[in-house]
Design a protein around this motif. Structure first.
Motif, PDB file in Angstrom:
ATOM      1  N   LEU A 115      -3.930 137.370  80.601  1.00 51.59           N
ATOM      2  CA  LEU A 115      -4.760 138.517  80.229  1.00 51.59           C
ATOM      3  C   LEU A 115      -4.177 139.794  80.833  1.00 51.59           C
ATOM      4  N   SER A 116      -3.812 140.753  79.969  1.00 49.55           N
ATOM      5  CA  SER A 116      -3.185 141.979  80.472  1.00 49.55           C
ATOM      6  C   SER A 116      -4.089 143.199  80.369  1.00 49.55           C
ATOM      7  N   GLY A 117      -5.246 143.067  79.723  1.00 49.76           N
ATOM      8  CA  GLY A 117      -6.161 144.187  79.627  1.00 49.76           C
ATOM      9  C   GLY A 117      -7.445 143.789  78.929  1.00 49.76           C
ATOM     10  N   VAL A 118      -8.530 144.499  79.238  1.00 46.70           N
ATOM     11  CA  VAL A 118      -9.828 144.236  78.617  1.00 46.70           C
ATOM     12  C   VAL A 118     -10.395 145.528  78.049  1.00 46.70           C
ATOM     13  N   VAL A 119     -10.744 145.481  76.773  1.00 42.13           N
ATOM     14  CA  VAL A 119     -11.441 146.596  76.143  1.00 42.13           C
ATOM     15  C   VAL A 119     -12.933 146.274  76.179  1.00 42.13           C
ATOM     16  N   VAL A 120     -13.695 147.075  76.913  1.00 39.30           N
ATOM     17  CA  VAL A 120     -15.142 146.905  76.975  1.00 39.30           C
ATOM     18  C   VAL A 120     -15.767 147.954  76.064  1.00 39.30           C
ATOM     19  N   LEU A 121     -16.336 147.502  74.962  1.00 36.69           N
ATOM     20  CA  LEU A 121     -16.887 148.412  73.964  1.00 36.69           C
ATOM     21  C   LEU A 121     -18.367 148.661  74.220  1.00 36.69           C
ATOM     22  N   MET A 122     -18.754 149.928  74.152  1.00 36.17           N
ATOM     23  CA  MET A 122     -20.142 150.315  74.368  1.00 36.17           C
ATOM     24  C   MET A 122     -20.531 151.377  73.353  1.00 36.17           C
ATOM     25  N   ASP A 123     -21.703 151.257  72.773  1.00 37.07           N
ATOM     26  CA  ASP A 123     -22.245 152.296  71.909  1.00 37.07           C
ATOM     27  C   ASP A 123     -22.362 153.579  72.736  1.00 37.07           C
ATOM     28  N   ILE A 124     -21.708 154.641  72.284  1.00 39.93           N
ATOM     29  CA  ILE A 124     -21.670 155.881  73.057  1.00 39.93           C
ATOM     30  C   ILE A 124     -23.067 156.437  73.320  1.00 39.93           C
ATOM     31  N   ARG A 125     -24.046 156.026  72.524  1.00 33.93           N
ATOM     32  CA  ARG A 125     -25.411 156.509  72.723  1.00 33.93           C
ATOM     33  C   ARG A 125     -26.149 155.725  73.794  1.00 33.93           C
ATOM     34  N   HIS A 126     -25.597 154.546  74.162  1.00 35.01           N
ATOM     35  CA  HIS A 126     -26.256 153.695  75.161  1.00 35.01           C
ATOM     36  C   HIS A 126     -25.206 153.035  76.062  1.00 35.01           C
ATOM     37  N   PRO A 127     -24.421 153.814  76.801  1.00 29.94           N
ATOM     38  CA  PRO A 127     -23.338 153.232  77.594  1.00 29.94           C
ATOM     39  C   PRO A 127     -23.802 152.688  78.946  1.00 29.94           C
ATOM     40  N   LEU A 128     -22.940 151.859  79.506  1.00 26.77           N
ATOM     41  CA  LEU A 128     -23.092 151.373  80.883  1.00 26.77           C
ATOM     42  C   LEU A 128     -24.413 150.668  81.148  1.00 26.77           C
ATOM     43  N   LYS A 129     -24.790 149.753  80.246  1.00 27.91           N
ATOM     44  CA  LYS A 129     -25.898 148.853  80.544  1.00 27.91           C
ATOM     45  C   LYS A 129     -25.440 147.888  81.640  1.00 27.91           C
ATOM     46  N   ASP A 130     -26.368 147.150  82.207  1.00 29.67           N
ATOM     47  CA  ASP A 130     -26.039 146.275  83.342  1.00 29.67           C
ATOM     48  C   ASP A 130     -24.899 145.307  83.030  1.00 29.67           C
ATOM     49  N   LEU A 131     -24.932 144.672  81.850  1.00 29.43           N
ATOM     50  CA  LEU A 131     -23.886 143.710  81.514  1.00 29.43           C
ATOM     51  C   LEU A 131     -22.548 144.395  81.280  1.00 29.43           C
ATOM     52  N   ASP A 132     -22.559 145.637  80.791  1.00 32.25           N
ATOM     53  CA  ASP A 132     -21.314 146.396  80.646  1.00 32.25           C
ATOM     54  C   ASP A 132     -20.683 146.641  82.013  1.00 32.25           C
ATOM     55  N   ARG A 133     -21.504 147.078  82.941  1.00 28.14           N
ATOM     56  CA  ARG A 133     -21.011 147.329  84.295  1.00 28.14           C
ATOM     57  C   ARG A 133     -20.475 146.041  84.936  1.00 28.14           C
ATOM     58  N   GLN A 134     -21.190 144.940  84.701  1.00 25.26           N
ATOM     59  CA  GLN A 134     -20.766 143.670  85.255  1.00 25.26           C
ATOM     60  C   GLN A 134     -19.420 143.248  84.674  1.00 25.26           C
ATOM     61  N   MET A 135     -19.238 143.427  83.370  1.00 28.06           N
ATOM     62  CA  MET A 135     -17.981 143.078  82.723  1.00 28.06           C
ATOM     63  C   MET A 135     -16.833 143.907  83.290  1.00 28.06           C
ATOM     64  N   ILE A 136     -17.052 145.203  83.443  1.00 26.60           N
ATOM     65  CA  ILE A 136     -16.021 146.080  83.997  1.00 26.60           C
ATOM     66  C   ILE A 136     -15.675 145.680  85.424  1.00 26.60           C
ATOM     67  N   GLU A 137     -16.704 145.389  86.213  1.00 27.01           N
ATOM     68  CA  GLU A 137     -16.465 145.003  87.612  1.00 27.01           C
ATOM     69  C   GLU A 137     -15.709 143.681  87.690  1.00 27.01           C
ATOM     70  N   TRP A 138     -16.079 142.699  86.854  1.00 23.50           N
ATOM     71  CA  TRP A 138     -15.369 141.426  86.818  1.00 23.50           C
ATOM     72  C   TRP A 138     -13.875 141.646  86.583  1.00 23.50           C
ATOM     73  N   ALA A 139     -13.567 142.490  85.599  1.00 21.90           N
ATOM     74  CA  ALA A 139     -12.171 142.727  85.243  1.00 21.90           C
ATOM     75  C   ALA A 139     -11.416 143.419  86.377  1.00 21.90           C
ATOM     76  N   VAL A 140     -12.020 144.447  86.945  1.00 17.97           N
ATOM     77  CA  VAL A 140     -11.360 145.187  88.026  1.00 17.97           C
ATOM     78  C   VAL A 140     -11.103 144.284  89.228  1.00 17.97           C
ATOM     79  N   LEU A 141     -12.091 143.469  89.579  1.00 17.18           N
ATOM     80  CA  LEU A 141     -11.924 142.555  90.709  1.00 17.18           C
ATOM     81  C   LEU A 141     -10.856 141.496  90.432  1.00 17.18           C
ATOM     82  N   SER A 142     -10.579 141.264  89.156  1.00 18.44           N
ATOM     83  CA  SER A 142      -9.536 140.310  88.766  1.00 18.44           C
ATOM     84  C   SER A 142      -8.197 141.013  88.538  1.00 18.44           C
ATOM     85  N   ASN A 143      -8.132 142.296  88.916  1.00 14.72           N
ATOM     86  CA  ASN A 143      -6.910 143.104  88.773  1.00 14.72           C
ATOM     87  C   ASN A 143      -6.467 143.243  87.319  1.00 14.72           C
ATOM     88  N   ILE A 144      -7.434 143.340  86.425  1.00 17.73           N
ATOM     89  CA  ILE A 144      -7.151 143.524  85.005  1.00 17.73           C
ATOM     90  C   ILE A 144      -7.539 144.954  84.621  1.00 17.73           C
TER      91      ILE A 144
END
Length: 221
Positions: A115-144
């Motif tokens: 895995l070389s990168g993750v695109v986390v898609l969010m509706d621009i009208r409703h960004p950064l819900k809890d699961l979005d933040r969790q997905m981003i954090e998972w990836a960053v902690l995995s150095n992705i």
């Protein structure tokens, strides 16, 4: 050496897998390069994949969010793949299934060495819900590296769109250059050149030549 440009229009369906274990049986996690697309089931993930590859039905869109709960893999070439992960946060399934998929998505991010990168898609009208933040954090902690893609940008005026983009960038600023934030519209093509440039860079990770050389050596033995 100049990196080759990847023609994302050549993407073709390769396989669907019900979970990470089945995916790893068919495609071992240490072979090739994968770029994953993740997002809530109403974030416009399928539409974005179709727009980026200029194919109307590469990824199936559905009027029922969360209907597709398989990992769908699309091949770009012999070494590179796009991976459409199941939409998370879908409402019309049992809680136990939601929890199972949250665990599976975290496992995918942590264990797929290709895995070389993750695109986390969010509706621009409703960004950064809890699961979005969790997905981003998972990836960053995995150095992705992460691209936080704010979809449906055509739904907002230019001023509100850029205000939202800047707010999301500020909210994710602690991650530094590990997370990029861009607006996107499948309908209007907003952000498409920038997104394709990022994906192209991710298709050429520093470790790929070494992996290819090792594979060729193994095949010759």
């Amino acid at each position: 050496m100049t990196e080759s440009r990847i023609d994302f229009r050549k993407a073709k369906f390769l396989i669907s897998a019900p979970d990470i274990a089945h995916l790893d049986q068919y495609l071992p996690g240490d072979i090739g390069v994968e770029i994953a697309f993740a997002g809530r089931s109403n974030a416009g993930k399928s539409s974005a994949l179709n727009a980026l590859t200029e194919q109307k039905s590469l990824a199936r869109t559905s009027k029922t969010p969360g209907r597709t709960q398989l990992i769908n893999v699309f091949e770009l070439d012999a070494d590179r793949r796009l991976v459409d992960l199941p939409g998370y946060g879908f409402a019309q399934v049992p809680l136990a299934l939601k929890n199972k998929w949250q665990q599976a998505l975290g496992e995918y991010l942590q264990k797929r060495a290709c895995l070389s990168g993750v695109v986390v898609l969010m509706d621009i009208r409703h960004p950064l819900k809890d699961l979005d933040r969790q997905m981003i954090e998972w990836a960053v902690l995995s150095n992705i590296p992460v691209l936080a893609l704010l979809t449906k940008a055509d739904k907002l005026t230019q001023s509100i769109k850029m205000k939202t983009v800047n707010e999301v960038r500020k909210a994710l600023a602690d991650y530094g250059d590990k997370v990029q934030v861009e607006p996107f519209s499948s309908l209007k093509g907003t952000g498409k050149p920038k997104v394709l440039s990022i994906l192209n860079d991710w298709c050429h990770p520093a470790w790929l030549p070494e992996q290819q050389a090792l594979r060729e050596q193994t095949e010759q033995e």
